[in-house]
Design an enzyme around this catalytic site. Sequence first.
Site, short mmCIF file in Angstrom:
data_model
loop_
_atom_site.label_atom_id
_atom_site.label_comp_id
_atom_site.label_asym_id
_atom_site.label_seq_id
_atom_site.Cartn_x
_atom_site.Cartn_y
_atom_site.Cartn_z
N ASN A 241 -13.71 3.29 -9.70
CA ASN A 241 -14.63 3.89 -10.66
C ASN A 241 -13.84 4.27 -11.91
O ASN A 241 -12.61 4.32 -11.91
CB ASN A 241 -15.29 5.13 -10.07
CG ASN A 241 -16.26 4.80 -8.95
OD1 ASN A 241 -17.14 3.98 -9.11
ND2 ASN A 241 -16.06 5.45 -7.81
N CYS B 4 -26.91 -0.04 -10.97
CA CYS B 4 -26.05 0.25 -9.83
C CYS B 4 -26.53 -0.61 -8.67
O CYS B 4 -27.63 -0.41 -8.16
CB CYS B 4 -26.11 1.74 -9.47
SG CYS B 4 -25.21 2.16 -7.96
N GLY B 5 -25.71 -1.57 -8.26
CA GLY B 5 -26.12 -2.52 -7.23
C GLY B 5 -26.38 -1.88 -5.89
O GLY B 5 -27.39 -2.18 -5.23
N ARG C 33 -21.78 8.79 -9.09
CA ARG C 33 -20.56 9.59 -8.88
C ARG C 33 -19.37 8.70 -9.26
O ARG C 33 -19.43 7.48 -9.18
CB ARG C 33 -20.44 10.01 -7.41
CG ARG C 33 -20.12 8.87 -6.46
CD ARG C 33 -19.68 9.33 -5.09
NE ARG C 33 -19.23 8.17 -4.33
CZ ARG C 33 -18.70 8.23 -3.12
NH1 ARG C 33 -18.57 9.40 -2.51
NH2 ARG C 33 -18.32 7.13 -2.49
N ASN D 97 -24.30 9.25 -5.04
CA ASN D 97 -25.00 8.62 -6.15
C ASN D 97 -26.48 8.99 -6.04
O ASN D 97 -27.02 9.02 -4.94
CB ASN D 97 -24.84 7.10 -6.08
CG ASN D 97 -23.39 6.68 -6.08
OD1 ASN D 97 -22.72 6.68 -7.09
ND2 ASN D 97 -22.87 6.31 -4.91
N CYS E 3 -18.79 -1.30 -4.78
CA CYS E 3 -19.70 -1.43 -5.93
C CYS E 3 -20.40 -2.79 -5.84
O CYS E 3 -19.74 -3.83 -5.90
CB CYS E 3 -18.90 -1.32 -7.22
SG CYS E 3 -19.87 -1.58 -8.71
N GLY E 4 -21.72 -2.77 -5.69
CA GLY E 4 -22.48 -4.01 -5.56
C GLY E 4 -22.40 -4.90 -6.78
O GLY E 4 -22.11 -6.10 -6.67
N ASN E 5 -22.65 -4.33 -7.95
CA ASN E 5 -22.58 -5.14 -9.18
C ASN E 5 -21.14 -5.55 -9.47
O ASN E 5 -20.89 -6.65 -9.97
CB ASN E 5 -23.15 -4.35 -10.36
CG ASN E 5 -24.66 -4.28 -10.34
OD1 ASN E 5 -25.33 -5.19 -9.85
ND2 ASN E 5 -25.22 -3.19 -10.85
#
Length: 257
Positions: free
Chosen positions: A63, A195-196, A186, A167, A71-73
């Site tokens: 992050n 946000c994926g 977060r 999140n 992180c999906g994306n």
Amino acid sequence: MKFYKYQGTGNDFVMIDNRLGEWDDLSIEKIQKLCDRRFGIGADGLIKINSAEGVDFEVDYYNSDGSKSFCGNGARCSVAFAHFLDIIEDKTTFNAIDGIHEAEIKNGIIKLKMGDVKSIDTDGDDFVLNTGSPHYVKYVEMLNNYNVYKNGNEIRNSETYKQEGINVNFVEKLSDKELFVRTYERGVEDETYSCGTGVTAAALTFMKNNNQTFVGVKVMGGQLKVYAEKNGEGFKNIWLEGPAVQVFKGDINLDKA
């Protein structure tokens, strides 16, 4: 350091080819500065593509504050980057902080298989679940005018979630097949354009209540799709689909960043 900038529905990332281990010792302070939108490149997160045994590559995600999560994306953008680097063709398996994932890429659209979700918990009228990262899902009306930063920050820093962080996703039903989702993340500690893992979390809560296997999701940065199959109290065969785009590339002097 050579870098590439990618975005997936407005969720943006600094991408680094680290297959030779050249940037293994990149400090958290440097990662924070590289993600800074005024003094660095600017991004929601930084991703190192590492070599890995038994899979095509590893996604090493940070992050913008230097903390780690799935992180999906970011994972979808990593697949696009790996395709650009000729590591993969149209299908891949890769490792991330939450385990091994599968993905497919076709015409700039990346379809990512998420981890199974065993259960969806409730917090009053709201939902709590983990889709690779922990998520709080709250349904609201008039989301366009909703104060996502204020309300998201309050939930994320409440006594229940302050220590581990969570999140926070605010969701508006647009139709029987489409949601509108805005997320306070977060680690970024602000609203992001997409946000994926949050979109996936929101979609699963909707699917659970409506007995569906597909939902389209509008985010501030575009459109995503989520597919899943119900599995007891949870879901399996969860796929997140959407675009990932290389925006620019460049070199940055780390001594000055």
